[in-house]
Design a protein around this motif. Sequence first.
Motif, PDB file in Angstrom:
ATOM      1  N   LEU A 149      38.371  45.528  48.157  1.00  0.00           N
ATOM      2  CA  LEU A 149      36.991  45.497  47.682  1.00  0.00           C
ATOM      3  C   LEU A 149      36.333  44.148  47.878  1.00  0.00           C
ATOM      4  N   ILE A 150      37.080  43.065  47.649  1.00  0.00           N
ATOM      5  CA  ILE A 150      36.442  41.761  47.475  1.00  0.00           C
ATOM      6  C   ILE A 150      37.112  40.657  48.294  1.00  0.00           C
ATOM      7  N   GLY A 151      37.959  41.029  49.228  1.00  0.00           N
ATOM      8  CA  GLY A 151      38.669  40.029  50.016  1.00  0.00           C
ATOM      9  C   GLY A 151      37.796  39.207  50.946  1.00  0.00           C
ATOM     10  N   PHE A 152      36.536  39.608  51.120  1.00  0.00           N
ATOM     11  CA  PHE A 152      35.639  38.887  52.037  1.00  0.00           C
ATOM     12  C   PHE A 152      34.994  37.667  51.380  1.00  0.00           C
ATOM     13  N   ILE A 153      35.194  37.463  50.074  1.00  0.00           N
ATOM     14  CA  ILE A 153      34.599  36.330  49.359  1.00  0.00           C
ATOM     15  C   ILE A 153      35.547  35.140  49.415  1.00  0.00           C
ATOM     16  N   PRO A 154      35.035  33.905  49.552  1.00  0.00           N
ATOM     17  CA  PRO A 154      35.918  32.721  49.552  1.00  0.00           C
ATOM     18  C   PRO A 154      36.814  32.680  48.315  1.00  0.00           C
ATOM     19  N   GLY A 155      38.063  32.282  48.525  1.00  0.00           N
ATOM     20  CA  GLY A 155      39.034  32.305  47.441  1.00  0.00           C
ATOM     21  C   GLY A 155      39.452  33.728  47.155  1.00  0.00           C
ATOM     22  N   ALA A 156      39.757  34.473  48.205  1.00  0.00           N
ATOM     23  CA  ALA A 156      39.948  35.920  48.099  1.00  0.00           C
ATOM     24  C   ALA A 156      40.994  36.312  47.060  1.00  0.00           C
ATOM     25  N   LEU A 157      42.092  35.562  46.982  1.00  0.00           N
ATOM     26  CA  LEU A 157      43.140  35.952  46.045  1.00  0.00           C
ATOM     27  C   LEU A 157      42.724  35.711  44.595  1.00  0.00           C
ATOM     28  N   MET A 158      41.933  34.684  44.338  1.00  0.00           N
ATOM     29  CA  MET A 158      41.416  34.469  42.984  1.00  0.00           C
ATOM     30  C   MET A 158      40.437  35.588  42.617  1.00  0.00           C
ATOM     31  N   GLN A 159      39.579  35.957  43.573  1.00  0.00           N
ATOM     32  CA  GLN A 159      38.629  37.032  43.329  1.00  0.00           C
ATOM     33  C   GLN A 159      39.355  38.375  43.144  1.00  0.00           C
ATOM     34  N   THR A 160      40.409  38.557  43.928  1.00  0.00           N
ATOM     35  CA  THR A 160      41.215  39.770  43.792  1.00  0.00           C
ATOM     36  C   THR A 160      41.850  39.840  42.417  1.00  0.00           C
ATOM     37  N   ASN A 161      42.351  38.699  41.940  1.00  0.00           N
ATOM     38  CA  ASN A 161      42.943  38.608  40.600  1.00  0.00           C
ATOM     39  C   ASN A 161      41.938  39.052  39.535  1.00  0.00           C
ATOM     40  N   ILE A 162      40.695  38.593  39.675  1.00  0.00           N
ATOM     41  CA  ILE A 162      39.653  38.909  38.693  1.00  0.00           C
ATOM     42  C   ILE A 162      39.348  40.404  38.687  1.00  0.00           C
ATOM     43  N   VAL A 163      39.119  40.969  39.856  1.00  0.00           N
ATOM     44  CA  VAL A 163      38.781  42.397  39.942  1.00  0.00           C
ATOM     45  C   VAL A 163      39.965  43.256  39.499  1.00  0.00           C
ATOM     46  N   ALA A 164      41.176  42.857  39.884  1.00  0.00           N
ATOM     47  CA  ALA A 164      42.364  43.614  39.472  1.00  0.00           C
ATOM     48  C   ALA A 164      42.551  43.563  37.958  1.00  0.00           C
ATOM     49  N   ASN A 165      42.238  42.430  37.335  1.00  0.00           N
ATOM     50  CA  ASN A 165      42.302  42.351  35.871  1.00  0.00           C
ATOM     51  C   ASN A 165      41.315  43.318  35.229  1.00  0.00           C
ATOM     52  N   MET A 166      40.122  43.426  35.803  1.00  0.00           N
ATOM     53  CA  MET A 166      39.131  44.372  35.279  1.00  0.00           C
ATOM     54  C   MET A 166      39.645  45.804  35.383  1.00  0.00           C
ATOM     55  N   LEU A 167      40.232  46.142  36.532  1.00  0.00           N
ATOM     56  CA  LEU A 167      40.722  47.497  36.744  1.00  0.00           C
ATOM     57  C   LEU A 167      41.916  47.800  35.843  1.00  0.00           C
ATOM     58  N   PHE A 168      42.854  46.854  35.776  1.00  0.00           N
ATOM     59  CA  PHE A 168      44.057  47.070  34.966  1.00  0.00           C
ATOM     60  C   PHE A 168      43.701  47.125  33.486  1.00  0.00           C
ATOM     61  N   GLY A 169      42.809  46.220  33.061  1.00  0.00           N
ATOM     62  CA  GLY A 169      42.393  46.215  31.668  1.00  0.00           C
ATOM     63  C   GLY A 169      41.656  47.477  31.294  1.00  0.00           C
ATOM     64  N   SER A 170      40.886  48.026  32.245  1.00  0.00           N
ATOM     65  CA  SER A 170      40.128  49.237  31.951  1.00  0.00           C
ATOM     66  C   SER A 170      41.029  50.455  31.826  1.00  0.00           C
ATOM     67  N   ILE A 171      42.256  50.346  32.317  1.00  0.00           N
ATOM     68  CA  ILE A 171      43.205  51.458  32.210  1.00  0.00           C
ATOM     69  C   ILE A 171      44.154  51.248  31.034  1.00  0.00           C
ATOM     70  N   SER A 172      44.621  50.009  30.856  1.00  0.00           N
ATOM     71  CA  SER A 172      45.609  49.718  29.805  1.00  0.00           C
ATOM     72  C   SER A 172      44.968  49.383  28.468  1.00  0.00           C
ATOM     73  N   GLY A 173      43.717  48.865  28.489  1.00  0.00           N
ATOM     74  CA  GLY A 173      43.051  48.469  27.253  1.00  0.00           C
ATOM     75  C   GLY A 173      43.556  47.170  26.674  1.00  0.00           C
ATOM     76  N   SER A 174      44.338  46.418  27.416  1.00  0.00           N
ATOM     77  CA  SER A 174      44.936  45.192  26.891  1.00  0.00           C
ATOM     78  C   SER A 174      44.696  44.026  27.831  1.00  0.00           C
ATOM     79  N   GLY A 175      44.035  42.968  27.311  1.00  0.00           N
ATOM     80  CA  GLY A 175      43.838  41.767  28.107  1.00  0.00           C
ATOM     81  C   GLY A 175      45.135  41.015  28.332  1.00  0.00           C
ATOM     82  N   VAL A 176      46.008  41.010  27.328  1.00  0.00           N
ATOM     83  CA  VAL A 176      47.302  40.323  27.456  1.00  0.00           C
ATOM     84  C   VAL A 176      48.146  40.992  28.545  1.00  0.00           C
ATOM     85  N   ALA A 177      48.169  42.333  28.540  1.00  0.00           N
ATOM     86  CA  ALA A 177      48.931  43.064  29.552  1.00  0.00           C
ATOM     87  C   ALA A 177      48.382  42.803  30.950  1.00  0.00           C
TER      88      ALA A 177
END
Length: 435
Positions: free
Chosen positions: A92-120
């Motif tokens: 989704l977002i690999g075209f933005i500078p710092g792709a792995l940091m941006q990927t981390n952010i989007v993946a946290n949103m997706l994972f958090g939206s499924i698990s409901g836990s920021g710590v997880a």
Amino acid sequence: MANAADIGLIMLISIPILLAIGVPISISMGIGSVLAMSTVFTFDRMAITAAQRIFSGVNSFSLLAIPFFVLAGIIMTNGGIARRLIDFAKALIGFIPGALMQTNIVANMLFGSISGSGVAAAAAIGGAIGPQQKDDGYDPAAAAAANIASAPSGMLIPPSNTFIIYSLASGGTSVAALFLAGYIPGILWGLACIIPAMIYAVRAGYKAQGFAKFQENLRVTIDALPALFLIVLIVGGIISGIFTPTEASCIAVVYVLVLSFAYRTITVQMVPGFLLDTAKTTGMIIFMIGISAVMGWIMAYAKIPNIIASSLLGFTDNPILIMIMMNVIMLLLGCVMDPTPAILIFAPIFLPIAMSLGFDPVHFGVIMVFNLSIGTITPPVGPILFVGCRIAKLKIEDVFKPLLMYFLILIAMLIVVTFTPALSLLLPQAAGLIR
């Protein structure tokens, strides 16, 4: 018999002292509440009242959703779902500078939206993507800051245990309405985190990875679809009235368990360990809720919420200033308290004030959770901050400087969410859950 001032003074002195000497927050709250009650009741009546308050505090069908959502998050963390979401986020977002940091952010949103836990999310996504960031030469502190700052977005994007607790503390605000209300602010949280990450990446000279081939993007999207479908299944089922949030949590457990077995990432022998971890986490939460019920009752008995409300309203009648003052208080509370006790104690105090100013209970719930979510990445308590640092094998002081820019933009976003009710109320109103 002690008056309200004496009761408040006893709690104000005893609880911080107990916390300062290392007593866990739930035990500190319990002892402080008992000391305050001892000035009002005899021992027999105090024991009976405390027991009744604890039982009534945890005797809620909605609370059954918490252990099941916790279990679903634990299974997801170990079930290979994080890796598939990371690959999808990168597409989704690999075209933005710092792709792995941006990927981390989007993946946290997706994972958090499924698990409901920021710590997880911080543990699963940060642990999975961290080694790749290190191999690609990313600064560990900057990468950890992006992971830590974006993980709480999952506390706003449903399903969210914090919204379930707020529903209980606020006297029954619709969980379905709260879930929908958290979508736009939660997404805005994640998008806000992309900006500092991109600024840092440009300064550090990190390049974008460019667009992947269509076939590769299609493959990772198809691979992630079963996990992403859980969002549609859970939230769609709740909103349409097919099942309650508690029933949805049970469905989530069955779904991620079947999915993880299909991926062959977990075994039957691992399930008892998941149940034990769930029991430990849920036990802490439920115990905290019970103790908070005792503390809330003695505060209500002494009319402390009324005193606080009168003090705030007596200080100024300007609704903007009052909301700013409450935001500042909640931000400070988030720095020293876990969201669960903070919501249980202060939602009954602040919500009537907010409603008298014309704020909808659903909107105020989003404001409160947004505030306290910032606290999860702030010292000295900050559970997501500590988990993110542990995953990255860094000290807090190492990541605090790169976190500062995230703090500033998140506080700015908090102000926008506070004074733009439509961001929280648009979706629940469109679904007919509130007027």
